[in-house]
Design a protein around this motif. Structure first.
Motif, PDB file in Angstrom:
ATOM      1  N   TRP A   1       0.849  -1.184   0.000  1.00 38.18           N
ATOM      2  CA  TRP A   1       0.000   0.000   0.000  1.00 38.18           C
ATOM      3  C   TRP A   1       0.890   1.242   0.000  1.00 38.18           C
TER       4      TRP A   1
ATOM      5  N   MET B   1      -1.550  11.474  -3.056  1.00 42.36           N
ATOM      6  CA  MET B   1      -2.363  10.324  -3.444  1.00 42.36           C
ATOM      7  C   MET B   1      -3.740  10.690  -3.997  1.00 42.36           C
TER       8      MET B   1
ATOM      9  N   LYS C   1      -3.209   4.594   1.001  1.00 49.02           N
ATOM     10  CA  LYS C   1      -3.976   4.286  -0.202  1.00 49.02           C
ATOM     11  C   LYS C   1      -3.829   2.791  -0.430  1.00 49.02           C
TER      12      LYS C   1
ATOM     13  N   GLY D   1      -7.438   1.858  -4.977  1.00 47.38           N
ATOM     14  CA  GLY D   1      -7.165   3.287  -4.904  1.00 47.38           C
ATOM     15  C   GLY D   1      -7.910   4.004  -3.794  1.00 47.38           C
ATOM     16  N   ARG D   2      -8.480   3.253  -2.863  1.00 50.24           N
ATOM     17  CA  ARG D   2      -9.204   3.870  -1.758  1.00 50.24           C
ATOM     18  C   ARG D   2      -8.229   4.382  -0.704  1.00 50.24           C
ATOM     19  N   LYS D   3      -8.639   5.476  -0.060  1.00 49.47           N
ATOM     20  CA  LYS D   3      -7.800   6.075   0.979  1.00 49.47           C
ATOM     21  C   LYS D   3      -8.404   5.813   2.343  1.00 49.47           C
TER      22      LYS D   3
END
Length: 153
Positions: A25, A70, A96, A100-102
């Motif tokens: 990640w 990001m 991230k 592609g989620r934070k």
């Protein structure tokens, strides 16, 4: 040796960073690198102000600092900066991960949250940001040995 609070915090941060890296990640330590995120935002803003013929999204998407902030769009970056200005001090990492989620991460040695952290989590969730508490059991003291391996008196 009795561990101080800052020792425990450092151990938890090391373990969390190692976990994020092993998962492959992208992550930044907000306690150490927040100013880099803010500087990246300012640089993108300056580039757009100097050369407005490209969209702000283009500058965000193609920035050399994308690994730091990001974000993919100007709107996303603007929301992030606004959130970080108010709440970064309550989080330890921005991560991230898959798809592609934070998420924001609070690294803890006891899993307990302050009232301020709980409020920051509520705001983050309203903004559709995931939040995790990464808890590591750290002992209050550690044992060690020292051995002299030669040398003079």
């Amino acid at each position: 040796m009795i561990l101080q609070q800052e020792d425990k915090d450092a151990i938890v941060a090391i373990v969390a960073a190692r976990h994020f890296s092993e998962q492959k990640w992208k992550w930044i330590n907000l306690k150490k690198d927040l100013q880099k995120v803010m500087k990246a935002f300012e640089e993108i803003k300056e580039q757009y102000d100097k050369y407005p013929y490209m969209s702000k999204d283009w500058y965000v998407e193609n920035s050399a600092t994308k690994g730091i902030h990001m974000c993919d769009t100007w709107e996303e970056l603007s929301f992030l900066i606004e959130f970080l200005r108010d709440y970064a001090q309550y989080f330890d990492f921005m991560v991230k991960y898959e798809g592609g989620r934070k998420m924001f991460c609070i690294a803890s040695h006891d899993g307990k949250l302050t009232h301020e952290q709980e409020n920051a989590i509520t705001v983050a969730r309203r903004l559709r940001c995931n939040v995790i508490v990464f808890s590591v059991e750290v002992p209050d003291s550690i044992e060690f040995d020292m051995m002299q391996m030669g040398g003079g008196t």
